[in-house]
Design a protein around this motif. Structure first.
Motif, PDB file in Angstrom:
ATOM      1  N   PRO A  74       7.719  -8.214  64.101  1.00  0.00           N
ATOM      2  CA  PRO A  74       8.480  -7.273  63.254  1.00  0.00           C
ATOM      3  C   PRO A  74       8.268  -5.800  63.571  1.00  0.00           C
ATOM      4  CG  PRO A  74       6.566  -8.109  62.079  1.00  0.00           C
ATOM      5  CD  PRO A  74       6.594  -8.834  63.389  1.00  0.00           C
ATOM      6  N   PHE A  75       7.313  -5.477  64.450  1.00  0.00           N
ATOM      7  CA  PHE A  75       7.019  -4.064  64.729  1.00  0.00           C
ATOM      8  C   PHE A  75       7.558  -3.691  66.107  1.00  0.00           C
ATOM      9  CE2 PHE A  75       3.698  -5.796  61.963  1.00  0.00           C
ATOM     10  CZ  PHE A  75       3.879  -4.999  60.841  1.00  0.00           C
ATOM     11  N   SER A  76       8.597  -2.841  66.119  1.00  0.00           N
ATOM     12  CA  SER A  76       9.294  -2.503  67.361  1.00  0.00           C
ATOM     13  C   SER A  76       9.067  -1.050  67.768  1.00  0.00           C
ATOM     14  CB  SER A  76      10.797  -2.747  67.209  1.00  0.00           C
ATOM     15  OG  SER A  76      11.052  -4.119  66.972  1.00  0.00           O
ATOM     16  N   CYS A  77       8.969  -0.847  69.081  1.00  0.00           N
ATOM     17  CA  CYS A  77       8.836   0.501  69.644  1.00  0.00           C
ATOM     18  C   CYS A  77      10.210   1.148  69.709  1.00  0.00           C
ATOM     19  CB  CYS A  77       8.210   0.414  71.041  1.00  0.00           C
ATOM     20  SG  CYS A  77       8.127   1.992  71.904  1.00  0.00           S
ATOM     21  N   GLU A  78      10.352   2.322  69.130  1.00  0.00           N
ATOM     22  CA  GLU A  78      11.634   3.027  69.104  1.00  0.00           C
ATOM     23  C   GLU A  78      11.984   3.633  70.461  1.00  0.00           C
ATOM     24  OE1 GLU A  78      11.431   5.888  66.003  1.00  0.00           O
ATOM     25  OE2 GLU A  78      11.468   4.403  64.382  1.00  0.00           O
ATOM     26  N   ILE A  79      10.996   3.701  71.357  1.00  0.00           N
ATOM     27  CA  ILE A  79      11.231   4.324  72.663  1.00  0.00           C
ATOM     28  C   ILE A  79      11.741   3.310  73.688  1.00  0.00           C
ATOM     29  CG2 ILE A  79      10.162   5.617  74.562  1.00  0.00           C
ATOM     30  CD1 ILE A  79       8.134   6.679  72.469  1.00  0.00           C
ATOM     31  N   CYS A  80      11.058   2.164  73.806  1.00  0.00           N
ATOM     32  CA  CYS A  80      11.435   1.190  74.840  1.00  0.00           C
ATOM     33  C   CYS A  80      11.888  -0.153  74.289  1.00  0.00           C
ATOM     34  CB  CYS A  80      10.281   0.974  75.809  1.00  0.00           C
ATOM     35  SG  CYS A  80       8.865   0.100  75.083  1.00  0.00           S
ATOM     36  N   GLY A  81      11.772  -0.343  72.970  1.00  0.00           N
ATOM     37  CA  GLY A  81      12.252  -1.583  72.366  1.00  0.00           C
ATOM     38  C   GLY A  81      11.272  -2.737  72.374  1.00  0.00           C
ATOM     39  N   SER A  82      10.079  -2.571  72.956  1.00  0.00           N
ATOM     40  CA  SER A  82       9.077  -3.638  72.928  1.00  0.00           C
ATOM     41  C   SER A  82       8.693  -3.944  71.483  1.00  0.00           C
ATOM     42  CB  SER A  82       7.830  -3.220  73.714  1.00  0.00           C
ATOM     43  OG  SER A  82       8.141  -2.979  75.067  1.00  0.00           O
ATOM     44  N   SER A  83       8.444  -5.221  71.186  1.00  0.00           N
ATOM     45  CA  SER A  83       8.106  -5.604  69.813  1.00  0.00           C
ATOM     46  C   SER A  83       6.757  -6.308  69.767  1.00  0.00           C
ATOM     47  CB  SER A  83       9.199  -6.503  69.223  1.00  0.00           C
ATOM     48  OG  SER A  83       9.409  -7.641  70.027  1.00  0.00           O
ATOM     49  N   THR A 120      -0.981  -2.671  64.510  1.00  0.00           N
ATOM     50  CA  THR A 120      -2.001  -2.002  65.322  1.00  0.00           C
ATOM     51  C   THR A 120      -1.650  -2.076  66.801  1.00  0.00           C
ATOM     52  OG1 THR A 120      -3.298  -4.064  65.301  1.00  0.00           O
ATOM     53  CG2 THR A 120      -3.884  -2.365  63.678  1.00  0.00           C
ATOM     54  N   HIS A 121      -1.050  -3.200  67.227  1.00  0.00           N
ATOM     55  CA  HIS A 121      -0.663  -3.338  68.628  1.00  0.00           C
ATOM     56  C   HIS A 121       0.479  -2.378  68.979  1.00  0.00           C
ATOM     57  CE1 HIS A 121      -2.352  -7.733  68.839  1.00  0.00           C
ATOM     58  NE2 HIS A 121      -3.286  -6.803  68.752  1.00  0.00           N
ATOM     59  N   LEU A 122       1.387  -2.170  68.036  1.00  0.00           N
ATOM     60  CA  LEU A 122       2.460  -1.197  68.246  1.00  0.00           C
ATOM     61  C   LEU A 122       1.891   0.209  68.376  1.00  0.00           C
ATOM     62  CD1 LEU A 122       5.379  -0.197  68.356  1.00  0.00           C
ATOM     63  CD2 LEU A 122       5.422  -0.278  65.848  1.00  0.00           C
ATOM     64  N   THR A 123       0.943   0.541  67.499  1.00  0.00           N
ATOM     65  CA  THR A 123       0.316   1.865  67.526  1.00  0.00           C
ATOM     66  C   THR A 123      -0.336   2.126  68.881  1.00  0.00           C
ATOM     67  OG1 THR A 123      -0.121   1.762  65.138  1.00  0.00           O
ATOM     68  CG2 THR A 123      -1.408   3.350  66.414  1.00  0.00           C
ATOM     69  N   GLU A 124      -1.044   1.104  69.408  1.00  0.00           N
ATOM     70  CA  GLU A 124      -1.692   1.240  70.711  1.00  0.00           C
ATOM     71  C   GLU A 124      -0.652   1.359  71.830  1.00  0.00           C
ATOM     72  OE1 GLU A 124      -4.143  -2.205  70.890  1.00  0.00           O
ATOM     73  OE2 GLU A 124      -5.727  -1.354  69.624  1.00  0.00           O
ATOM     74  N   HIS A 125       0.433   0.597  71.712  1.00  0.00           N
ATOM     75  CA  HIS A 125       1.487   0.618  72.730  1.00  0.00           C
ATOM     76  C   HIS A 125       2.151   1.987  72.823  1.00  0.00           C
ATOM     77  CE1 HIS A 125       5.208  -0.340  74.872  1.00  0.00           C
ATOM     78  NE2 HIS A 125       5.846   0.253  73.881  1.00  0.00           N
ATOM     79  N   ILE A 126       2.400   2.620  71.698  1.00  0.00           N
ATOM     80  CA  ILE A 126       3.099   3.911  71.678  1.00  0.00           C
ATOM     81  C   ILE A 126       2.332   4.963  72.477  1.00  0.00           C
ATOM     82  CG2 ILE A 126       3.716   5.846  70.142  1.00  0.00           C
ATOM     83  CD1 ILE A 126       4.669   3.760  68.113  1.00  0.00           C
ATOM     84  N   ARG A 127       1.020   4.794  72.566  1.00  0.00           N
ATOM     85  CA  ARG A 127       0.211   5.746  73.333  1.00  0.00           C
ATOM     86  C   ARG A 127       0.529   5.716  74.820  1.00  0.00           C
ATOM     87  NH1 ARG A 127      -4.836   3.711  69.943  1.00  0.00           N
ATOM     88  NH2 ARG A 127      -4.518   4.913  68.048  1.00  0.00           N
ATOM     89  N   ILE A 128       1.151   4.621  75.297  1.00  0.00           N
ATOM     90  CA  ILE A 128       1.602   4.562  76.692  1.00  0.00           C
ATOM     91  C   ILE A 128       2.656   5.646  76.917  1.00  0.00           C
ATOM     92  CG2 ILE A 128       2.848   3.166  78.401  1.00  0.00           C
ATOM     93  CD1 ILE A 128       1.660   0.684  77.065  1.00  0.00           C
ATOM     94  N   HIS A 129       3.513   5.829  75.909  1.00  0.00           N
ATOM     95  CA  HIS A 129       4.588   6.819  76.012  1.00  0.00           C
ATOM     96  C   HIS A 129       4.092   8.242  75.740  1.00  0.00           C
ATOM     97  CE1 HIS A 129       7.408   3.511  76.287  1.00  0.00           C
ATOM     98  NE2 HIS A 129       7.014   3.036  75.123  1.00  0.00           N
ATOM     99  N   THR A 130       3.196   8.380  74.763  1.00  0.00           N
ATOM    100  CA  THR A 130       2.734   9.724  74.370  1.00  0.00           C
ATOM    101  C   THR A 130       1.592  10.236  75.242  1.00  0.00           C
ATOM    102  OG1 THR A 130       1.121   8.835  72.777  1.00  0.00           O
ATOM    103  CG2 THR A 130       3.364   9.256  71.971  1.00  0.00           C
TER     104      THR A 130
END
Length: 295
Positions: free
Chosen positions: A100-109, A114-124
């Motif tokens: 249910p938690f999707s990345c607004e930048i690349c669409g990964s879910s 917590t996994h989404l939060t860690e993933h977003i750091r790839i972009h930032t």
């Protein structure tokens, strides 16, 4: 005629109790009281075993299960059990495939926030976890914990086959494939399989022709970063590989290995026709021409 009580606001969505600090409103006064502890930092519920303190009684109850080992929330599909209901909810997603938690930048879910939060750091590029010893920074706390073991020398993950030990679990998992022969990453084009995902990624460039590593001096491009590093040495003239016996310097590691055979006398290249052996492959190729001339 009925009597009003604190339960009634739940039915008409009335929230008469407001926080003077942040403006949040609540249906029940006791909930406002609990909320205020976020601002005050008050933690009135303490664990009698380890002394940890909590702002809510429910959090203390959940915490006690760490000491008792109680896991009252059980999965109906695989019988896995958890100390908290939230753990069961997250676990159930492994069966349903829900993310249910999707990345607004690349669409990964992801199944966990917590996994989404860690993933977003790839972009930032954010790396909030820093090593106090050498200053290296990381996007994930687990990566910092693993890194710290470089300084402490701790290697808690041990291979049950050869007893080699490692700083982190993922490296142990990769190591065990040496013993099992497991190669879980397969190329969909040619069927070649590999122990590590990174090796498959490099292999795919053979098919795609992709050469992402470019020389800033002459614009030559390469499929592997290591090849680019070796290439740059041609421009700089740097020779980082030195012979421990005679001090000769070389740009490439394989050149040093070949040179070392002059000292060791090793001749690994064998002629299949006459049995002559050579320290260099080029010497074997030249030698083989003598057989071709005779024939």
């Amino acid at each position: 005629m009925f009597k009003l009580n604190k339960h009634m606001p739940l039915h008409d969505q009335e929230k008469p109790f407001s926080c003077d600090i942040c403006g949040s409103s609540f249906s029940v006064k006791s909930t406002l009281k609990t909320h205020m502890r976020i601002h005050t930092g008050e933690k009135p519920y303490s664990c009698g075993i380890c002394g940890s303190s909590f702002s809510q009684k429910s959090s203390l109850i959940n915490h006690y299960r760490i000491h008792t080992g109680e896991k009252p929330f059980t999965c109906k599909i695989c019988d896995s059990s958890f100390t908290q209901r939230s753990g069961l909810i997250i676990h159930n997603r492994t069966h349903t495939g829900e993310k249910p938690f999707s990345c607004e930048i690349c669409g990964s879910s992801f199944a966990r926030e917590t996994h989404l939060t860690e993933h977003i750091r790839i972009h930032t590029g954010e790396k909030p976890y820093s090593c106090k010893i050498c200053g290296s920074s990381f996007s994930q706390k687990s990566s910092l914990i693993s890194h710290n073991r470089i300084h402490t020398g701790e290697k808690p993950f041990q291979c049950d086959i050869c007893e080699s030990s490692f700083c982190d679990k993922s490296t142990l998992t990769k190591h065990r494939r040496i013993h099992t022969g497991e190669k879980p990453y397969s190329c969909e084009i040619c069927g070649s399989s590999f122990c590590e995902k990174s090796t498959l990624t490099k292999h795919l460039r053979v098919h795609s022709g992709d050469k992402p590593f470019s020389c800033e001096i002459c614009e030559s491009s390469f499929q592997r970063k290591s090849s680019l590093i070796q290439h740059i040495l041609k421009h700089t003239g740097e020779k980082p590989y030195s012979c421990e016996i005679c001090g000769a310097l070389f740009s490439h590691k394989f050149s040093l290995l070949r040179h070392n055979r002059t000292h060791s006398g090793e001749k690994p290249f064998l002629c299949e026709l006459c049995g002559s052996s050579f320290s260099h492959k080029s010497s074997l190729i030249i030698h083989n021409r003598t057989h071709n001339v005779k024939s």
